[in-house]
Design a protein around this motif. Structure first.
Motif, PDB file in Angstrom:
ATOM      1  N   ALA A 227       0.859  -1.558  -0.088  1.00 37.45           N
ATOM      2  CA  ALA A 227       0.027  -0.180  -0.105  1.00 37.45           C
ATOM      3  C   ALA A 227       0.552   1.235   0.131  1.00 37.45           C
ATOM      4  N   GLY A 228       2.056   0.971   0.811  1.00 40.48           N
ATOM      5  CA  GLY A 228       2.366   2.628   0.631  1.00 40.48           C
ATOM      6  C   GLY A 228       4.044   2.741  -0.244  1.00 40.48           C
ATOM      7  N   LEU A 247       3.194 -12.653  -3.103  1.00 38.51           N
ATOM      8  CA  LEU A 247       2.950 -11.824  -3.476  1.00 38.51           C
ATOM      9  C   LEU A 247       1.729 -11.180  -4.817  1.00 38.51           C
ATOM     10  N   ILE A 248       1.617 -12.087  -5.987  1.00 37.86           N
ATOM     11  CA  ILE A 248       0.855 -11.165  -7.335  1.00 37.86           C
ATOM     12  C   ILE A 248      -0.827 -10.762  -6.918  1.00 37.86           C
ATOM     13  N   ASP A 249      -1.288 -12.392  -5.964  1.00 35.75           N
ATOM     14  CA  ASP A 249      -2.795 -11.983  -5.382  1.00 35.75           C
ATOM     15  C   ASP A 249      -2.497 -10.597  -4.638  1.00 35.75           C
ATOM     16  N   ALA A 250      -1.592 -10.004  -3.827  1.00 30.55           N
ATOM     17  CA  ALA A 250      -1.438  -8.859  -2.716  1.00 30.55           C
ATOM     18  C   ALA A 250      -1.723  -7.930  -3.869  1.00 30.55           C
ATOM     19  N   VAL A 251      -1.172  -7.966  -4.693  1.00 27.46           N
ATOM     20  CA  VAL A 251      -0.388  -6.856  -5.512  1.00 27.46           C
ATOM     21  C   VAL A 251      -2.014  -6.667  -6.775  1.00 27.46           C
ATOM     22  N   GLU A 252      -2.066  -8.129  -6.799  1.00 27.28           N
ATOM     23  CA  GLU A 252      -3.590  -7.770  -7.530  1.00 27.28           C
ATOM     24  C   GLU A 252      -4.133  -6.753  -6.784  1.00 27.28           C
ATOM     25  N   ALA A 253      -4.846  -7.463  -5.954  1.00 30.27           N
ATOM     26  CA  ALA A 253      -5.668  -6.974  -4.538  1.00 30.27           C
ATOM     27  C   ALA A 253      -5.694  -5.210  -4.427  1.00 30.27           C
ATOM     28  N   HIS A 254      -3.870  -5.177  -4.467  1.00 30.19           N
ATOM     29  CA  HIS A 254      -4.088  -3.795  -4.250  1.00 30.19           C
ATOM     30  C   HIS A 254      -4.317  -2.577  -5.583  1.00 30.19           C
ATOM     31  N   CYS A 255      -4.388  -3.588  -6.941  1.00 29.78           N
ATOM     32  CA  CYS A 255      -4.449  -2.718  -7.997  1.00 29.78           C
ATOM     33  C   CYS A 255      -5.536  -2.821  -8.729  1.00 29.78           C
ATOM     34  N   ALA A 256      -6.811  -2.999  -7.551  1.00 30.77           N
ATOM     35  CA  ALA A 256      -8.456  -3.532  -7.807  1.00 30.77           C
ATOM     36  C   ALA A 256      -8.984  -2.153  -8.486  1.00 30.77           C
ATOM     37  N   ASP A 257      -7.993  -0.980  -7.928  1.00 30.15           N
ATOM     38  CA  ASP A 257      -9.128   0.399  -8.652  1.00 30.15           C
ATOM     39  C   ASP A 257      -8.383   0.677  -9.200  1.00 30.15           C
ATOM     40  N   TRP A 258      -7.073   0.499 -10.255  1.00 24.41           N
ATOM     41  CA  TRP A 258      -6.240   1.473 -10.801  1.00 24.41           C
ATOM     42  C   TRP A 258      -6.626   0.786 -11.760  1.00 24.41           C
ATOM     43  N   PRO A 259      -6.546   2.177 -13.034  1.00 30.87           N
ATOM     44  CA  PRO A 259      -7.121   1.638 -15.155  1.00 30.87           C
ATOM     45  C   PRO A 259      -7.294   0.644 -15.908  1.00 30.87           C
ATOM     46  N   PRO A 260      -7.920  -0.149 -16.053  1.00 33.06           N
ATOM     47  CA  PRO A 260      -7.708  -1.522 -16.556  1.00 33.06           C
ATOM     48  C   PRO A 260      -5.887  -1.383 -17.329  1.00 33.06           C
ATOM     49  N   GLY A 261      -5.547  -2.784 -17.425  1.00 36.74           N
ATOM     50  CA  GLY A 261      -4.421  -3.299 -18.262  1.00 36.74           C
ATOM     51  C   GLY A 261      -2.473  -2.281 -17.811  1.00 36.74           C
ATOM     52  N   SER A 262      -3.570  -1.491 -16.061  1.00 45.20           N
ATOM     53  CA  SER A 262      -1.799  -0.982 -15.556  1.00 45.20           C
ATOM     54  C   SER A 262      -2.064  -1.687 -15.317  1.00 45.20           C
ATOM     55  N   LEU A 263      -2.387  -2.541 -14.303  1.00 46.42           N
ATOM     56  CA  LEU A 263      -0.861  -4.461 -14.005  1.00 46.42           C
ATOM     57  C   LEU A 263      -0.808  -5.252 -14.826  1.00 46.42           C
ATOM     58  N   ASN A 264       1.221  -5.984 -14.666  1.00 46.84           N
ATOM     59  CA  ASN A 264       1.687  -6.778 -15.883  1.00 46.84           C
ATOM     60  C   ASN A 264       1.848  -7.308 -14.567  1.00 46.84           C
ATOM     61  N   VAL A 265       1.233  -9.350 -14.908  1.00 44.63           N
ATOM     62  CA  VAL A 265       2.113  -9.817 -13.554  1.00 44.63           C
ATOM     63  C   VAL A 265       2.302 -10.888 -14.931  1.00 44.63           C
TER      64      VAL A 265
END
Length: 370
Positions: A227-228, A247-265
């Protein structure tokens, strides 16, 4: 005040993409047995030419073998004939075909501009299926290995700002990404976690980036402060994450409200809920192999990949969990029931490709380009 050199960023990343487009073509850990962008971006996924087939298939020689962390070997590989290796972009991996008959994927983690050698890193997996143990126990300088690739399912896309999150051996695909971001003059930062400081590879290389890199071994700091580090959704930023499933699951949860396509794993194992399984009421499906001129009946308990192999049709495969992309196959007709952990939502919606090791048909019939 920080300013991005947009022209430099576009030139660096586009050059990597254009090199890869001319080639006909994560993973570093064995499968578990049990905005407002100001830069014009390429497509959000690697082009088909970089995802299917192999740019190079042949024998390479191990130039060097170094221990870079507890249980982690770094290997430099060069073609025996001396010809230049295919160009690649950050995020690419190669297949290493071992004498034992197993194939493993390892991210290219050296300088992308070098054409005379590739660097990979191998984590020894005591509970894996034997590939990493064989490499650690048998590979020495001068050892010859069969390789294929590169292929890229985890490409770096242009952005004003990058947030990289690496866990353990998941640092490997991020190394050339940070180098590309730095060369482009982009704003970027890396959060790197591991079990212990001694288990974290390539720390001396990353130390040169100063406070852009935050190193947090778990035995000293606990779980990563995602989060920080990630902060609030930023339309100008892209997040890249590679590491263990938790770790990936946690990052996905933190990025749930980010614009579509922002997260790449990039994953080492299939995501929860996407493990290959026989679903209740599963029916046999008919699969036509258009190029081979044959039609197969695939029972519920058998994968399309296994049926194709038993029919004598050659097809690349490795993980059989829907994560490495080796068996990705073009779909000519039919609706796919995607059960992989690799394809994007857009690729699944397009329905023109599938991972035949885990995915099946939604209807009774598929036609594949095999």
């Amino acid at each position: 005040m920080w300013r991005i050199d947009a022209q430099r960023l576009h030139a660096v990343v586009e050059a990597l993409w254009n090199e890869d487009h001319q080639v006909r073509v994560h993973l570093d850990q064995e499968p578990n047995p049990a905005r407002e962008p100001t830069v014009t971006s390429p497509p959000t996924t690697a082009p088909a030419s970089s995802r299917h087939g192999a740019a190079y298939e042949g024998t390479v020689t191990v130039l060097s073998r170094r221990t870079v962390a507890d249980g982690v070997l770094s290997l430099e590989l060069a073609p025996g004939s001396g010809e230049p290796l295919p160009p690649w972009q950050p995020g690419a991996h190669i297949d290493v075909v071992l004498p034992t008959g197993v194939t493993r994927q390892y991210s290219l983690c050296g300088p992308a501009e070098l054409r005379d050698r590739w660097r990979v890193a191998v984590l020894r997996e005591p509970d894996g299926r034997g590939g990493s143990r064989w490499i650690h126990d048998n590979v020495r300088e001068g050892t010859r290995l069969r390789v294929r690739g590169p292929r890229n399912h985890f490409p770096l896309r242009p952005a004003r700002r990058y947030l990289f999150v690496g866990g353990g051996i998941g640092i490997t695909p991020l190394l050339p990404m940070t180098a590309a971001a730095e060369a482009a003059g982009a704003e970027w930062s890396l959060l790197y976690g591991g079990r212990t400081h001694a288990s974290m590879a390539f720390l001396p290389e990353l130390a040169g980036y100063g406070d852009r890199v935050t190193v947090r071994p778990q035995d000293r700091y606990g779980l990563l402060d995602l989060a920080g580090f990630l902060g609030e959704p930023d339309p100008s930023a892209l997040v890249y994450c590679c590491g263990p499933a938790g770790l990936i699951d946690a990052v996905e949860a933190h990025c749930a409200d980010w614009p579509p396509g922002s997260l790449n794993v990039e994953r080492f194992a299939a995501a929860a809920g996407e493990q290959p399984a026989v679903e209740e009421g599963e029916q046999p499906i008919e699969v036509e192999l258009r190029a081979s001129g044959m039609t197969l009946t695939v029972p519920p308990e058998q994968s399309v990949l296994r049926a194709v192999e038993e029919a004598g049709v050659p097809v690349l495969s490795s993980c059989e969990e829907g994560i490495c992309g080796s068996c990705e196959t073009a779909v000519v007709e039919g609706e796919v029931d995607h059960r992989d952990s690799l394809l994007t939502d857009e690729e699944r919606a397009a329905g023109d490709t599938m991972l035949i090791c885990v995915s099946r048909a939604r209807g009774a019939r598929l036609v594949l380009d095999l």
